[in-house]
Design an enzyme around this catalytic site. Structure first.
Site, PDB file in Angstrom:
ATOM      1  N   HIS A 133       3.378  -4.853  -4.070  1.00  0.00           N
ATOM      2  CA  HIS A 133       1.930  -4.684  -4.242  1.00  0.00           C
ATOM      3  C   HIS A 133       1.587  -4.553  -5.733  1.00  0.00           C
ATOM      4  O   HIS A 133       0.798  -5.331  -6.273  1.00  0.00           O
ATOM      5  CB  HIS A 133       1.475  -3.433  -3.472  1.00  0.00           C
ATOM      6  CG  HIS A 133       0.014  -3.154  -3.562  1.00  0.00           C
ATOM      7  ND1 HIS A 133      -0.856  -3.450  -2.545  1.00  0.00           N
ATOM      8  CD2 HIS A 133      -0.745  -2.613  -4.553  1.00  0.00           C
ATOM      9  CE1 HIS A 133      -2.087  -3.106  -2.911  1.00  0.00           C
ATOM     10  NE2 HIS A 133      -2.050  -2.585  -4.121  1.00  0.00           N
ATOM     11  N   GLU A 134       2.233  -3.599  -6.383  1.00  0.00           N
ATOM     12  CA  GLU A 134       1.948  -3.398  -7.809  1.00  0.00           C
ATOM     13  C   GLU A 134       2.401  -4.625  -8.614  1.00  0.00           C
ATOM     14  O   GLU A 134       1.772  -4.983  -9.606  1.00  0.00           O
ATOM     15  CB  GLU A 134       2.603  -2.123  -8.332  1.00  0.00           C
ATOM     16  CG  GLU A 134       2.164  -0.833  -7.610  1.00  0.00           C
ATOM     17  CD  GLU A 134       0.653  -0.648  -7.516  1.00  0.00           C
ATOM     18  OE1 GLU A 134      -0.075  -1.129  -8.406  1.00  0.00           O
ATOM     19  OE2 GLU A 134       0.189  -0.019  -6.536  1.00  0.00           O
TER      20      GLU A 134
ATOM     21  N   HIS B 169      -0.390  -7.071  -8.662  1.00  0.00           N
ATOM     22  CA  HIS B 169      -1.380  -6.667  -9.679  1.00  0.00           C
ATOM     23  C   HIS B 169      -0.865  -7.047 -11.069  1.00  0.00           C
ATOM     24  O   HIS B 169      -1.614  -7.555 -11.915  1.00  0.00           O
ATOM     25  CB  HIS B 169      -1.590  -5.146  -9.647  1.00  0.00           C
ATOM     26  CG  HIS B 169      -2.477  -4.649  -8.536  1.00  0.00           C
ATOM     27  ND1 HIS B 169      -3.745  -5.132  -8.324  1.00  0.00           N
ATOM     28  CD2 HIS B 169      -2.289  -3.676  -7.601  1.00  0.00           C
ATOM     29  CE1 HIS B 169      -4.300  -4.477  -7.291  1.00  0.00           C
ATOM     30  NE2 HIS B 169      -3.430  -3.597  -6.837  1.00  0.00           N
TER      31      HIS B 169
ATOM     32  N   GLU C 225      -7.207  -6.760  -6.043  1.00  0.00           N
ATOM     33  CA  GLU C 225      -6.492  -6.317  -4.846  1.00  0.00           C
ATOM     34  C   GLU C 225      -5.958  -7.510  -4.051  1.00  0.00           C
ATOM     35  O   GLU C 225      -4.934  -7.401  -3.377  1.00  0.00           O
ATOM     36  CB  GLU C 225      -7.428  -5.449  -3.992  1.00  0.00           C
ATOM     37  CG  GLU C 225      -6.759  -4.611  -2.929  1.00  0.00           C
ATOM     38  CD  GLU C 225      -5.777  -3.548  -3.459  1.00  0.00           C
ATOM     39  OE1 GLU C 225      -5.687  -3.344  -4.678  1.00  0.00           O
ATOM     40  OE2 GLU C 225      -5.090  -2.946  -2.615  1.00  0.00           O
TER      41      GLU C 225
HETATM   42 ZN    ZN Z   1      -3.807  -2.222  -5.259  1.00  0.00          ZN
END
Ligand code: ZN
Length: 504
Positions: A268-269, A272, A298
């Site tokens: 997830h990170e 980003h 996101e």
């Molecule tokens: Zn996030």
């Protein structure tokens, strides 16, 4: 002689440098800072915030923008250059107006109430004491209404004005059109999955040494294309991503008995981080070097966490590495088990622990309620009953107390109204981008199945990252995917994957 445009851009570069310096200190505070440094760190951050605010609201910016908008300087530039300059001026105008439209007295009161309401919320949550938080929430709603009145443009509701801070151009009516049909389909899917074969979570619960988990997830993020020459990964209680361009800091977390959480958080990170690393370095310090919105940001994280990291193809590719890195503890498991375990659906009370199929229902509860609060249609005292009723309708769960109900999130106590829907937008945009990339690249699963992420990252660079704030989120979505925002790609993807995982 420096033109107004040049002055504007070099001034904004300093605002960016101040902001990125505070971000770096903030990262340090969450990772390596010795505990005794807390007080001086707060002072350092407060000074930087003040300097940044002063610069961002410098009245000369208004004059420079007026000059640029008068168009006197446009003639000497080529067409591309002119479009780029126009986008920079448009976005800097937006930032300047937002920063200067609120009267200083309101800004001060908001800051004070945010800090005190957050403390009241923390105590109220521990004690499950909604009555103790209610007066603060009432005050906060009143201030947010005033803020919205200062910011609102014609045709926009108060909620729209607040949400526009996080997702430029987002309107409640547009979201409602997309969310309502999705909500019905998600509720039906949740009921349908209850009849399938639920994953047993044996792989999720298995214990693996943390250093082994760390090697494993770092190798995956490296394979995704995260550039360790321009970024790094450390640990923190709550994972986050900060920094931009040449210096992107990710954090993640580990539990001995949940390697799937560590992998999901890190991917997830990492998503980003890829977005930040993909912004054009030459435009850093201008809006073209900045992420366009929270929803688009996101989408980049959810795409890697969910579309890649919870896919069957991914687990088939990664399994030999997982076995090698995780050691003997992984014996007796197989890729198929890991895939199914990563996709357990279980309606629950807590948003941050929710699975992919029910997460957006948690968001929709908040979307309903915060619009009613801001519109003045829901008295604060009635919030718990309204919350519990919506949880029953959307998620089929009974809320036993406010701690696990309407007091669970920090957002409203610190003034974040209009923020929650950006999480669901992230899921919807992620699915829409994944479907478009799938068409353009002749099958994403084929690439994921051999760990070849470069074509996907290149597609995202080209269609999303490199544009910064050149287009609005809605325009970006239309240009990248050929269609406006829709929940169709998300639901199609989710239903296909979960009916596979649940053997329906
Ligand atoms: Zn996030």
């Amino acid at each position: 002689m420096a033109t107004a445009y040049d002055a504007l851009v070099s001034h904004h570069r300093e605002v960016f440098l101040l902001g990125s310096t505070s971000a770096l200190l903030g990262w340090d505070q969450e990772t390596y800072m010795p505990t005794g440094a807390g007080e001086v760190r707060a002072e350092q951050l407060a000074l930087l915030a003040r300097l940044q605010h002063e610069r961002a609201t410098d009245p000369r910016i208004g004059d420079w923008l007026d000059d640029c908008e008068a168009g006197a300087e446009r003639a000497s530039h080529g067409e591309d250059d002119a479009a780029e300059r126009a986008a920079i001026v448009r976005e800097l105008r937006r930032d300047f107006d937002r920063a200067t439209k609120l009267p200083p007295a309101l800004v001060g009161e908001l800051a004070e109430v945010e800090s005190r309401a957050q403390q009241a919320w923390a105590g109220a949550r521990t004690d499950s004491d909604f009555a103790g938080f209610a007066p603060w929430l009432e005050r906060m709603v009143g201030l947010q209404q005033q803020k919205a009145d200062c910011l609102a443009e014609t045709g926009a509701s108060r909620w729209d004005a607040l949400a526009d801070c996080y997702e430029p151009g987002m309107r409640a009516a547009d979201l409602e059109r997309v969310f309502s049909p999705l909500r019905e389909r998600l509720v039906a899917l949740r009921e349908r999955l209850a009849g399938g074969r639920a994953p047993n979570h044996a792989f999720v619960r298995a214990k693996f040494p943390i250093p082994a988990q760390e090697r494993f997830v770092n190798a995956v993020v490296r394979a995704m294309g995260f550039d360790f020459e321009r970024g790094r990964i450390d640990r923190s209680t709550h994972p986050f991503c900060t920094g931009t361009g040449a210096d992107v800091r990710l954090t993640t977390r580990f539990h001995e008995d949940n390697v799937v959480d560590a992998l999901g958080s890190t991917m997830h990170e990492g998503g980003h981080g890829l977005y930040e690393q993909g912004l054009p370095v030459a435009r850093l310090g201008t809006p073209l070097g900045e992420a366009v919105s929270l929803g688009i940001h996101e989408s980049q994280s959810r795409l890697f966490e969910n579309h890649v990291g919870r896919s069957r193809a991914f687990w088939e590719w990664v399994w030999p590495q997982a076995r090698e890195q995780l050691g003997a503890g992984a014996d007796g498991f197989a890729a198929a088990q890991a895939f199914r375990d990563a996709n357990l659906v279980q309606p629950s009370l807590i948003r941050v622990e929710a699975d992919e199929a029910t997460y957006d229902l948690h968001v929709m509860v908040r979307f309903e309620i915060e619009r009613e609060l801001i519109a003045g249609d829901l008295p604060v005292a009635d919030l718990p009953a309204r919350w519990n009723g919506l949880y029953r309708d959307y998620l089929g769960v009974e809320v036993p107390d406010d701690r696990r109900g309407c007091l669970q999130d920090v957002h409203w106590s610190c003034g974040l109204f209009g923020y929650f829907p950006t999480y669901t937008l992230g899921n919807l945009y992620a699915a829409q981008f994944a479907a478009a990339a799938d068409r353009a690249l002749g099958g994403l699963d084929r690439l994921i199945g051999r760990g070849d992420f470069a074509p996907l990252v290149d597609w995202l660079r080209d269609n999303v990252h490199r544009h910064g704030r050149r287009y609005s989120p809605a325009e970006l979505c239309q240009r990248a995917t050929g269609a406006p925002l829709s929940s169709e790609p998300f639901f199609t993807y989710l239903e296909a994957k979960l009916t596979d995982a649940y053997e329906l």
